[in-house]
Write an enzyme that holds these catalytic residues in place. Sequence first.
Site, PDB file in Angstrom:
ATOM      1  N   ALA A   1       0.850  -1.197   0.000  1.00  0.00           N
ATOM      2  CA  ALA A   1       0.000   0.000   0.000  1.00  0.00           C
ATOM      3  C   ALA A   1       0.881   1.240   0.000  1.00  0.00           C
ATOM      4  O   ALA A   1       2.108   1.145   0.189  1.00  0.00           O
ATOM      5  CB  ALA A   1      -0.895   0.013   1.237  1.00  0.00           C
ATOM      6  N   LYS A   2       0.314   2.361  -0.237  1.00  0.00           N
ATOM      7  CA  LYS A   2       1.004   3.647  -0.085  1.00  0.00           C
ATOM      8  C   LYS A   2      -0.067   4.709   0.080  1.00  0.00           C
ATOM      9  O   LYS A   2      -1.205   4.531  -0.384  1.00  0.00           O
ATOM     10  CB  LYS A   2       1.854   3.949  -1.331  1.00  0.00           C
ATOM     11  N   GLY A   3       0.319   5.811   0.717  1.00  0.00           N
ATOM     12  CA  GLY A   3      -0.637   6.908   0.864  1.00  0.00           C
ATOM     13  C   GLY A   3       0.082   8.221   0.843  1.00  0.00           C
ATOM     14  O   GLY A   3       1.320   8.268   0.804  1.00  0.00           O
TER      15      GLY A   3
END
Length: 424
Positions: free
Chosen positions: A112-114
């Site tokens: 994931a990444k944000g």
Amino acid sequence: MQPTEIPEIYRGEFFEHTIDYLDDVGNKIGLDPNILNRLYFPKRAVVVSVPCRMDDRTVKVFQGYRVQHSQTLGPCKGGIRYHESVNLSEVAALACLMTFKNSLLGLPLGGAKGGICVDPNLLSRTEKQNLTRRYTTEISNFIGPATDIPAPDVGTDAQTMAWLMDTYSQGLGNAVPGIVTGKPIEIGGSLGRTGATGLGTIFCLEEALKSIDKHMSETSIAVQGFGNVGSHAALYAHQRGAKILAVSDVHGAIFNADGIDIPKLILDYQQCHNLQKCGYGESISNEELVALDVDAFIPAALDGVIHEKNAKTVRAKIIIEGANGPVTPRAAEILNKSNVLIVPDILANGGGVIVSYFEWVQGIASFFWEEEEVHRRLKYVITRAFNNVMEMAKKENYDMRTAAMAIAMKRVEQAMLLRGLYPR
Ligand code: NAD
């Protein structure tokens, strides 16, 4: 077999390069085309508007993102970035790379990444806190200790994670340390997390040195970048008897043929903030640093620093990619022909996410390990991954980057095939 149509929302140079890379390795290893088609794109992408009360009482609205690429191997895991270049396409590409990094390292995690499109240097501490708490609220239905666990990235730090954890915990009415990693020790962070990426590069170097029949104590090293990764890599190599001939920061590099006293330099650097002004060696340029006659070069600053034009000047026998993407694909071709061993970023800088995983495990178990234990387990995990990559590279006659991605993609493919498609 690239997708004919990349949805407009994901279009961007970095995302398209990432797809090319998956496509290239996927085809080489004969990955199931249905699986490859799924892996090009995220499982889920959330875009949120984040209204933030500023110090002058006005309200500014920032765009925030959380992208979950894959949950096949376990909960999604990846950092949160505050930077003015953050957009959905970039975050989606970074989330995808996290899936394969976690897979390669054998961690039971997806990717994931944000991030938020903001220049964090323009925010006061209060504004940063307001922004983080509202962003957390906006994404709180999508994250969780069993679903998606954020961590610090560019422009965020342990304090940001503390605010994120507190906001999430307030919503549930009890402390949830497993919601983030990279927290301060006082609220459930792991010992050894700060230096983990630098230490991981040195464990990789120890393994890589075996290929040129050398021990750390007879090795000369140049390190580019003297931030978190570079300074810890230099320190841990120095502690193991290596000679650090040169280090650099944004202002330039220093060289000392007798080896630099790294522990002393780290202390002095906290005051002078400029390596060339600390008095530990003669000043040289970053380009001269790249071309030094050393056994190993550890680029731990920026991407693209070894490129088509300077690749031929490299004299190091081993390059450990501490930074993300420091060797361009064209430069890698040139260096591979000269038999320079490049340990790719997906493996070499995996120490941070490995200890993040340890932090998550410790938080869930409410049982915390000594630093020595963290280091011992980090060494085991990263060395195991290194040796898997080396074995695959030799068997298939791949360079280490291709071998690393091949292992990572194959593992995700196998897990997806075993779990199957639901509903059919
Ligand atoms: P940092 O901000 O702590 O340090 C960056 C260093 O690079 C600083 O010393 C800075 O002076 C130097 N630098 C900047 N511009 C330079 C230039 N033009 N020439 C030479 N040096 C320059 O960052 P960091 O956390 O050490 O991360 C470094 C790299 O490692 C980044 O690519 C990052 O994405 C990657 N990385 C970091 C971690 C981590 O745990 N910190 C994990 C994985 C990957």
